[in-house]
Design an enzyme around this catalytic site. Structure first.
Site, short mmCIF file in Angstrom:
data_model
loop_
_atom_site.label_atom_id
_atom_site.label_comp_id
_atom_site.label_asym_id
_atom_site.label_seq_id
_atom_site.Cartn_x
_atom_site.Cartn_y
_atom_site.Cartn_z
N VAL A 11 0.87 -1.17 0.00
CA VAL A 11 0.00 0.00 0.00
C VAL A 11 0.91 1.23 0.00
O VAL A 11 1.91 1.27 0.71
CB VAL A 11 -0.99 0.00 1.19
N PHE A 12 0.57 2.21 -0.83
CA PHE A 12 1.37 3.43 -0.97
C PHE A 12 0.76 4.55 -0.15
O PHE A 12 -0.43 4.87 -0.29
CB PHE A 12 1.46 3.84 -2.43
N GLY A 13 1.57 5.17 0.71
CA GLY A 13 1.13 6.31 1.50
C GLY A 13 1.77 7.59 0.99
O GLY A 13 2.99 7.65 0.80
N TYR A 14 0.95 8.62 0.78
CA TYR A 14 1.44 9.90 0.27
C TYR A 14 1.02 11.07 1.15
O TYR A 14 1.42 12.21 0.91
CB TYR A 14 0.96 10.13 -1.18
N GLY A 15 0.21 10.80 2.16
CA GLY A 15 -0.24 11.83 3.10
C GLY A 15 0.09 11.40 4.51
O GLY A 15 1.24 11.05 4.81
N SER A 16 -0.92 11.35 5.36
CA SER A 16 -0.67 10.99 6.76
C SER A 16 -0.20 9.55 6.93
O SER A 16 0.40 9.22 7.95
CB SER A 16 -1.93 11.22 7.60
N GLU A 87 -9.52 5.55 5.72
CA GLU A 87 -9.61 6.31 4.47
C GLU A 87 -11.04 6.34 3.91
O GLU A 87 -11.23 6.50 2.72
CB GLU A 87 -8.66 5.70 3.44
#
Length: 183
Positions: A11-16, A87
């Site tokens: 899973v890719f995280g780009y914010g929190s 989310e």
């Protein structure tokens, strides 16, 4: 061994998800995805705002040729129950290619994106209006300004100077300093 169990997934995280890791993971890698850019265009009535006064959080917009940096986590499938809840405010799972920085390897994974068709989408605004909106918003997960500043710090630690996030961070910091000086 039960061969019917789903394999772990990326899973890719780009914010929190970069700095607020409240889920177990098997592996964490600095990573990127191509063709997307961050924007504070998604409303948050469940974390950084309220239903009556939503805050603003990041989502991704298609941007051909652009590289969005973040963090990829290898997780057991059971973790998606938690991530789907976290989310939930307009985000959907999308499959895509994630590039792991350290080993220069591309893996298939999941990214959560809130597109413009969801009811919490707030859309674009001039940077000073975004900063003002964010500065005045707060919710169950804390102040909206903290979200932006923590993300800016986390991206800086990754070596990413995302112009959108950096500019909002600068505006929030300078506005807070100006209010403090005036008080």
């Amino acid at each position: 061994m039960n061969r019917d169990l789903p394999k772990p997934a990326w899973v890719f995280g780009y914010g929190s998800l970069i700095y607020k890791v409240d889920f177990p993971y098997l592996r964490r890698e600095v990573a990127s995805i191509t063709g997307w850019q961050r924007r504070f265009w998604q409303g948050s009535h469940d974390h950084r705002g309220t239903p009556d006064a939503p805050g603003r959080v990041v989502t991704l917009l298609p941007a051909p040729g652009h590289i969005c940096h973040g963090v990829a986590y290898l997780v057991e499938h059971s973790v998606f129950e938690h991530l789907d809840y976290r989310e939930k405010n307009g985000y959907q799972r999308f499959d895509g290619a994630i590039t792991l920085r350290k080993c220069h390897t591309e893996v298939q994974g999941v990214v959560y994106v809130a597109d413009s068709d969801n009811p919490a989408y707030l859309g674009p605004a001039p940077m000073d209006e975004l900063a003002s909106h964010i500065a005045s918003s707060s919710g169950p997960s804390g102040s909206n300004s903290d979200y932006v500043l923590q993300l800016a710090d986390a991206l800086q630690e990754l070596g990413d100077d995302d112009p959108h996030v950096a500019e909002l961070g600068r505006l929030l910091t300078s506005n807070a300093g100006a209010k403090h000086d005036a008080g």
